[in-house]
Write a protein that holds these residues in place. Structure first.
Motif, mmCIF file in Angstrom:
data_model
loop_
_atom_site.group_PDB
_atom_site.id
_atom_site.type_symbol
_atom_site.label_atom_id
_atom_site.label_comp_id
_atom_site.label_asym_id
_atom_site.label_seq_id
_atom_site.Cartn_x
_atom_site.Cartn_y
_atom_site.Cartn_z
ATOM 1 N N GLU A 60 0.826 -1.208 0.000
ATOM 2 C CA GLU A 60 0.000 0.000 0.000
ATOM 3 C C GLU A 60 0.862 1.261 0.000
ATOM 4 N N ILE A 61 1.959 1.246 0.750
ATOM 5 C CA ILE A 61 2.838 2.417 0.792
ATOM 6 C C ILE A 61 3.511 2.634 -0.560
ATOM 7 N N ARG A 62 3.918 1.529 -1.214
ATOM 8 C CA ARG A 62 4.512 1.673 -2.554
ATOM 9 C C ARG A 62 3.497 2.251 -3.535
ATOM 10 N N GLU A 63 2.275 1.738 -3.506
ATOM 11 C CA GLU A 63 1.247 2.263 -4.399
ATOM 12 C C GLU A 63 0.952 3.725 -4.100
ATOM 13 N N ALA A 64 0.959 4.088 -2.819
ATOM 14 C CA ALA A 64 0.700 5.474 -2.445
ATOM 15 C C ALA A 64 1.801 6.399 -2.952
ATOM 16 N N ALA A 65 3.059 5.957 -2.870
ATOM 17 C CA ALA A 65 4.167 6.781 -3.359
ATOM 18 C C ALA A 65 4.064 6.999 -4.866
ATOM 19 N N VAL A 66 3.761 5.933 -5.608
ATOM 20 C CA VAL A 66 3.601 6.058 -7.062
ATOM 21 C C VAL A 66 2.433 6.988 -7.385
ATOM 22 N N ARG A 140 -10.099 -0.322 -3.972
ATOM 23 C CA ARG A 140 -10.104 -0.679 -2.559
ATOM 24 C C ARG A 140 -9.787 0.507 -1.673
ATOM 25 N N GLY A 141 -9.049 1.480 -2.173
ATOM 26 C CA GLY A 141 -8.734 2.670 -1.400
ATOM 27 C C GLY A 141 -7.736 2.383 -0.291
ATOM 28 N N GLY A 142 -7.922 2.991 0.849
ATOM 29 C CA GLY A 142 -6.999 2.846 1.960
ATOM 30 C C GLY A 142 -6.447 4.190 2.383
ATOM 31 N N VAL A 143 -6.042 4.285 3.645
ATOM 32 C CA VAL A 143 -5.538 5.548 4.176
ATOM 33 C C VAL A 143 -4.291 6.026 3.434
ATOM 34 N N PRO A 144 -3.282 5.167 3.170
ATOM 35 C CA PRO A 144 -2.103 5.663 2.432
ATOM 36 C C PRO A 144 -2.455 6.228 1.060
ATOM 37 N N LEU A 145 -3.400 5.621 0.381
ATOM 38 C CA LEU A 145 -3.767 6.105 -0.951
ATOM 39 C C LEU A 145 -4.454 7.465 -0.865
#
Length: 234
Positions: A60-66, A140-145
């Protein structure tokens, strides 16, 4: 003497030892992995299975950074559009004594408000587009995203602002007035007077993404009867 007759037990009666009992090894859930990495967890106390899905925190953190980088790069297009579509503010130069002075050609004009308004409207549109794109790529979303979407939108706004100012005429208006000549109008450099417009992109992105997730996002994991997976019921 004949012994009393005892009726045999019913043919379909099950003894207590034949009843299925959940494992008592202290575990509260057993997971059956799927081919895609997800699984179902069994609660032995209730004989239920719960669906487990979603990537790990590192993914999730990798996807958020991208996502943050991709959204921020959209600020390049926003800056070019702002420089191209924003109204021009005309200045005029004059000589007072030995010094040049610069003033607005139309003191009652609303071009300055139009510059800020153009940036705000474009930023709102970019926020909506980025939120829709992120939702379609990862529902799916998520807080990091969500955090990445907000940070990327803010960085994109700052990048667009600085790029638009860089593309506009030079900020040395005295030199422009001398180059144009006395009384000849020239275009002023772009300026963003209302710095709150920088929040238009992240605000629009968060609002629309929240709405899309609430309406079309995945729901909470559902319970499945254990019998559906071939496990005896309670």
């Amino acid at each position: 003497m004949s012994a009393p007759l005892t009726p045999p037990p019913p043919p379909h009666e099950r003894s207590a030892r034949d009843v299925w009992q959940p494992p008592s090894d202290g575990r509260t859930a057993a997971t059956t992995p799927h081919a895609d990495g997800t699984g179902h967890a069994e609660d032995p106390r209730h004989g239920r299975w719960y669906e487990q899905d979603g990537p790990g925190m590192k993914a999730e953190i990798r996807e958020a950074a991208v996502t943050a980088v991709a959204v921020a790069l959209g600020g390049v297009l926003l800056g070019v559009l702002w420089w191209w579509l924003a109204p021009r503010v005309p200045y005029v130069g004059d000589v007072v004594g030995d010094n040049w002075v610069v003033y607005l050609k139309d003191s009652e004009g609303e071009q300055g408000i139009g510059v800020d308004g153009t940036f705000s409207l474009l930023a709102l549109g970019f926020g909506a587009v980025s939120a829709l794109a992120v939702f379609l790529v990862r529902r799916r979303g998520g807080v990091p995203l969500v955090v990445a979407l907000a940070v990327g939108g803010l960085l994109g706004s700052v990048l667009a602002w600085r790029l638009g100012v860089w593309l506009s005429p030079a900020s040395d208006v005295i030199a422009q007035a001398r180059s144009a000549g006395k009384g000849v109008p020239f275009d002023a450099p772009l300026t963003l007077s209302a710095k709150g417009a920088l929040l238009a992109w992240p605000f629009a992105a968060l609002a629309l993404h929240l709405g899309l997730t609430g309406l079309f996002g995945p729901r909470d994991p559902e319970e499945f009867p254990a019998a559906a997976y071939g496990v005896p019921g309670e």
